[in-house]
Write an enzyme that holds these catalytic residues in place. Structure first.
Site, PDB file in Angstrom:
ATOM      1  N   LYS A 117      47.329  47.664  38.281  1.00 47.01           N
ATOM      2  CA  LYS A 117      48.527  46.590  38.372  1.00 47.01           C
ATOM      3  C   LYS A 117      49.573  47.404  37.188  1.00 47.01           C
ATOM      4  CE  LYS A 117      46.305  42.179  38.627  1.00 47.01           C
ATOM      5  NZ  LYS A 117      46.242  40.894  38.124  1.00 47.01           N
ATOM      6  N   PHE A 131      46.975  37.845  41.073  1.00 44.61           N
ATOM      7  CA  PHE A 131      45.713  37.894  40.760  1.00 44.61           C
ATOM      8  C   PHE A 131      44.693  37.915  41.949  1.00 44.61           C
ATOM      9  CE2 PHE A 131      41.733  36.007  38.962  1.00 44.61           C
ATOM     10  CZ  PHE A 131      41.716  36.818  37.778  1.00 44.61           C
ATOM     11  N   ARG A 161      32.926  36.773  43.363  1.00 42.45           N
ATOM     12  CA  ARG A 161      32.761  38.374  43.331  1.00 42.45           C
ATOM     13  C   ARG A 161      32.015  38.765  44.395  1.00 42.45           C
ATOM     14  NH1 ARG A 161      32.973  39.937  37.809  1.00 42.45           N
ATOM     15  NH2 ARG A 161      32.268  38.306  36.202  1.00 42.45           N
ATOM     16  N   ASP A 167      37.052  47.775  37.145  1.00 39.38           N
ATOM     17  CA  ASP A 167      37.479  47.301  38.386  1.00 39.38           C
ATOM     18  C   ASP A 167      39.209  47.244  38.658  1.00 39.38           C
ATOM     19  OD1 ASP A 167      37.588  45.510  36.291  1.00 39.38           O
ATOM     20  OD2 ASP A 167      36.904  43.792  37.399  1.00 39.38           O
ATOM     21  N   ASP A 227      44.996  46.161  34.054  1.00 38.91           N
ATOM     22  CA  ASP A 227      46.025  45.268  33.956  1.00 38.91           C
ATOM     23  C   ASP A 227      46.973  45.334  33.030  1.00 38.91           C
ATOM     24  OD1 ASP A 227      47.489  42.722  34.907  1.00 38.91           O
ATOM     25  OD2 ASP A 227      45.955  41.466  33.611  1.00 38.91           O
ATOM     26  N   ASP A 263      36.381  38.573  39.749  1.00 44.79           N
ATOM     27  CA  ASP A 263      36.148  37.149  39.498  1.00 44.79           C
ATOM     28  C   ASP A 263      37.336  36.234  39.375  1.00 44.79           C
ATOM     29  OD1 ASP A 263      35.820  38.109  36.968  1.00 44.79           O
ATOM     30  OD2 ASP A 263      35.253  35.985  36.510  1.00 44.79           O
ATOM     31  N   GLY A 276      32.864  43.242  36.369  1.00 47.21           N
ATOM     32  CA  GLY A 276      33.713  43.468  37.634  1.00 47.21           C
ATOM     33  C   GLY A 276      33.520  44.828  38.592  1.00 47.21           C
TER      34      GLY A 276
HETATM   35  P1  IMP Z   1      43.379  44.395  30.667  1.00 43.92           P
HETATM   36  O1  IMP Z   1      42.888  44.397  29.491  1.00 43.92           O
HETATM   37  O2  IMP Z   1      44.583  43.231  30.854  1.00 43.92           O
HETATM   38  O3  IMP Z   1      43.809  45.647  31.396  1.00 43.92           O
HETATM   39  O4  IMP Z   1      42.367  43.640  31.806  1.00 43.92           O
HETATM   40  C1  IMP Z   1      41.387  44.213  32.330  1.00 43.92           C
HETATM   41  C2  IMP Z   1      40.117  43.366  32.879  1.00 43.92           C
HETATM   42  O5  IMP Z   1      40.875  42.089  33.164  1.00 43.92           O
HETATM   43  C3  IMP Z   1      39.555  43.786  34.180  1.00 43.92           C
HETATM   44  O6  IMP Z   1      38.339  44.473  33.825  1.00 43.92           O
HETATM   45  C4  IMP Z   1      39.302  42.357  34.869  1.00 43.92           C
HETATM   46  O7  IMP Z   1      37.966  41.864  34.483  1.00 43.92           O
HETATM   47  C5  IMP Z   1      40.445  41.287  34.487  1.00 43.92           C
HETATM   48  N1  IMP Z   1      41.284  40.978  35.285  1.00 43.92           N
HETATM   49  C6  IMP Z   1      42.677  41.534  35.214  1.00 43.92           C
HETATM   50  N2  IMP Z   1      43.339  41.264  36.560  1.00 43.92           N
HETATM   51  C7  IMP Z   1      42.572  40.884  37.279  1.00 43.92           C
HETATM   52  C8  IMP Z   1      42.715  40.222  38.590  1.00 43.92           C
HETATM   53  O8  IMP Z   1      43.687  40.051  39.317  1.00 43.92           O
HETATM   54  N3  IMP Z   1      41.505  39.539  39.168  1.00 43.92           N
HETATM   55  C9  IMP Z   1      40.485  39.687  38.492  1.00 43.92           C
HETATM   56  N4  IMP Z   1      40.115  40.129  37.407  1.00 43.92           N
HETATM   57  C10 IMP Z   1      41.039  40.637  36.477  1.00 43.92           C
END
Ligand code: IMP
Length: 188
Positions: A140, A161, A174, A109, A112, A168, A53
């Site tokens: 986020k 999202f 992407r 990228d 979350d 992606d 990403g």
């Molecule tokens: P986390 O471990 O929940 O913080 O997730 C991080 C990863 O989840 C990022 O590197 C993205 O690959 C994916 N991700 C989280 N939210 C989104 C979104 O809104 N769109 C696309 N990918 C996301």
């Protein structure tokens, strides 16, 4: 005939950041990063991009960082399929070079839940870098499940999202040059 980009755009509910806005913010971030590290008088900054990403963001960012930089990549998987975190992080590809005694910055990228970065941070800190900072294009905060210190944030966004500019949904979108909200009916 409809182009592929037009076809992808039909899945976009709303454009959050267009190309111009992204380019401007990425330049600002690079300027901030350059100024911060200049104070440390570093001989090298290792930038680790998290595949896949961060690739578009990272390639634009490093073009505006005015420091000696080397790049490396890691691939992790925090999502199975769909739009929600699986809660587990798997290392799919490790960096090629040692980071011991080096100044390191992770480029992501989007943050979350924070689970991916928390795991990556622990893993990389154990390798004894001189410093470790984190830069993300998107954040986020409403979805955070674990606290991770993030040093550079491009934009904070709501719990939606998003796709494009490297991000992606099931490995598509992407290539969109902007960041948009994916229509919920696509993943419902
Ligand atoms: P986390 O471990 O929940 O913080 O997730 C991080 C990863 O989840 C990022 O590197 C993205 O690959 C994916 N991700 C989280 N939210 C989104 C979104 O809104 N769109 C696309 N990918 C996301």
């Amino acid at each position: 005939m409809q182009s592929w980009q037009q076809h992808l755009a039909e899945s976009v509910e709303e454009i959050l950041f267009d190309e111009e806005t992204l380019a401007k913010r990425v330049k600002e971030l690079a300027k901030e990063i350059t100024a911060d590290y200049q104070q440390l008088n570093i001989s090298e900054l290792v930038i680790i991009g998290i595949l896949r990403g961060s690739v578009l963001f990272m390639s634009d960012l490093i073009r505006h960082i005015d420091l000696p930089v080397t790049i490396d990549f890691m691939a992790v998987s925090s999502y199975t399929k769909g739009t929600r975190s699986s809660g587990t992080v798997r290392i799919l590809k490790d960096i090629n070079e040692s980071i011991q005694d080096k100044h390191v910055m992770i480029v992501e990228d989007i943050v979350d839940t924070g689970l991916t970065l928390q795991c990556l941070r622990e893993l990389l800190c154990a390798r004894q870098p001189k410093s470790l900072r984190i830069c993300t294009l998107l954040d986020k905060p409403l979805r955070r499940r674990v606290e991770v210190p993030v040093d550079y944030v491009g934009f904070q966004i709501e719990d939606k999202f998003v796709i494009g500019y490297g991000l992606d949904y099931n490995d598509h979108y992407r290539q969109l040059p902007y960041i948009g909200v994916l229509k919920p009916e696509i993943y419902a």
